[in-house]
Design a protein around this motif. Sequence first.
Motif, PDB file in Angstrom:
ATOM      1  N   GLY A  84       9.747   0.412  10.639  1.00 50.21           N
ATOM      2  CA  GLY A  84       9.375  -0.991  10.493  1.00 50.21           C
ATOM      3  C   GLY A  84       8.232  -1.293   9.548  1.00 50.21           C
ATOM      4  O   GLY A  84       7.764  -2.436   9.499  1.00 50.21           O
ATOM      5  N   PHE A  85       7.775  -0.319   8.797  1.00 44.51           N
ATOM      6  CA  PHE A  85       6.730  -0.602   7.812  1.00 44.51           C
ATOM      7  C   PHE A  85       7.321  -1.464   6.702  1.00 44.51           C
ATOM      8  O   PHE A  85       8.493  -1.318   6.341  1.00 44.51           O
ATOM      9  N   ASP A  86       6.520  -2.363   6.162  1.00 45.09           N
ATOM     10  CA  ASP A  86       6.977  -3.249   5.097  1.00 45.09           C
ATOM     11  C   ASP A  86       7.067  -2.546   3.756  1.00 45.09           C
ATOM     12  O   ASP A  86       7.867  -2.924   2.896  1.00 45.09           O
ATOM     13  N   ALA A  87       6.230  -1.551   3.554  1.00 44.20           N
ATOM     14  CA  ALA A  87       6.222  -0.784   2.319  1.00 44.20           C
ATOM     15  C   ALA A  87       5.675   0.606   2.620  1.00 44.20           C
ATOM     16  O   ALA A  87       4.917   0.801   3.570  1.00 44.20           O
ATOM     17  N   VAL A  88       6.082   1.549   1.789  1.00 47.49           N
ATOM     18  CA  VAL A  88       5.613   2.921   1.884  1.00 47.49           C
ATOM     19  C   VAL A  88       5.080   3.316   0.511  1.00 47.49           C
ATOM     20  O   VAL A  88       5.678   2.972  -0.508  1.00 47.49           O
ATOM     21  N   VAL A  89       3.959   4.010   0.504  1.00 48.75           N
ATOM     22  CA  VAL A  89       3.409   4.542  -0.741  1.00 48.75           C
ATOM     23  C   VAL A  89       3.409   6.059  -0.608  1.00 48.75           C
ATOM     24  O   VAL A  89       2.777   6.612   0.294  1.00 48.75           O
ATOM     25  N   ASP A 142      18.280   3.147   0.360  1.00 44.41           N
ATOM     26  CA  ASP A 142      18.995   3.192   1.644  1.00 44.41           C
ATOM     27  C   ASP A 142      18.395   2.267   2.697  1.00 44.41           C
ATOM     28  O   ASP A 142      19.101   1.792   3.577  1.00 44.41           O
ATOM     29  N   THR A 143      17.084   2.024   2.629  1.00 49.49           N
ATOM     30  CA  THR A 143      16.427   1.218   3.665  1.00 49.49           C
ATOM     31  C   THR A 143      16.081  -0.186   3.202  1.00 49.49           C
ATOM     32  O   THR A 143      15.858  -1.063   4.032  1.00 49.49           O
ATOM     33  N   GLY A 144      15.980  -0.404   1.900  1.00 49.93           N
ATOM     34  CA  GLY A 144      15.531  -1.693   1.394  1.00 49.93           C
ATOM     35  C   GLY A 144      14.029  -1.881   1.502  1.00 49.93           C
ATOM     36  O   GLY A 144      13.514  -2.968   1.254  1.00 49.93           O
ATOM     37  N   VAL A 145      13.312  -0.822   1.864  1.00 54.27           N
ATOM     38  CA  VAL A 145      11.853  -0.866   1.964  1.00 54.27           C
ATOM     39  C   VAL A 145      11.266  -0.332   0.654  1.00 54.27           C
ATOM     40  O   VAL A 145      11.629   0.766   0.219  1.00 54.27           O
ATOM     41  N   PRO A 146      10.373  -1.078   0.022  1.00 50.12           N
ATOM     42  CA  PRO A 146       9.774  -0.601  -1.220  1.00 50.12           C
ATOM     43  C   PRO A 146       9.009   0.707  -1.012  1.00 50.12           C
ATOM     44  O   PRO A 146       8.287   0.871  -0.033  1.00 50.12           O
ATOM     45  N   VAL A 147       9.189   1.623  -1.948  1.00 49.57           N
ATOM     46  CA  VAL A 147       8.480   2.897  -1.938  1.00 49.57           C
ATOM     47  C   VAL A 147       7.695   3.001  -3.233  1.00 49.57           C
ATOM     48  O   VAL A 147       8.277   3.041  -4.321  1.00 49.57           O
TER      49      VAL A 147
END
Length: 157
Positions: free
Chosen positions: A71-76, A106-111
């Motif tokens: 559930g994180f909005d973004a990952v760095v 795959d997740t739609g979460v920005p990396v």
Amino acid sequence: MSGAGAPSLQVDAAGARVAVIASSWHTVVMDGLVGGAQRALADAGVTDVTLVRAAGSFELPLLSLAHARAGFDAVVALGVIIRGGTPHFEYVCAAATDGLARVALDTGVPVGFGLLTCDTEQQALDRAGLPGSPEDKGREATEAALATWSVLRTLAD
């Protein structure tokens, strides 16, 4: 220097929940990358930050995937791989790069891609955001992830 022409990405990301996944190898470089990420997060108003240390850069995709799914909005993702005398460099660089791209798609979460792939330790130090470093790739990767999150948020509204 590859930093020429870099965009200025200033985003108000207050309220975003961000995971910073950082490799444990090359402590001085990694401390610089993490510091750059932390400065960018603070400047963007992000206060909900989780910092996780990965064993190495190869482990960045799996830990990034777990945090994206949590559930994180973004990952760095921050790491450094320095070329040695064996093909190991190419395998780890390719696996980590492909894996991080897959996590985002795959997740739609920005990396945020803060994986340095350098020929020498000096190249890594030059990009680490340390005092005297001409580039700050930890900050840049974080700003890219937050800017992407900001655009995606407008699509969800």
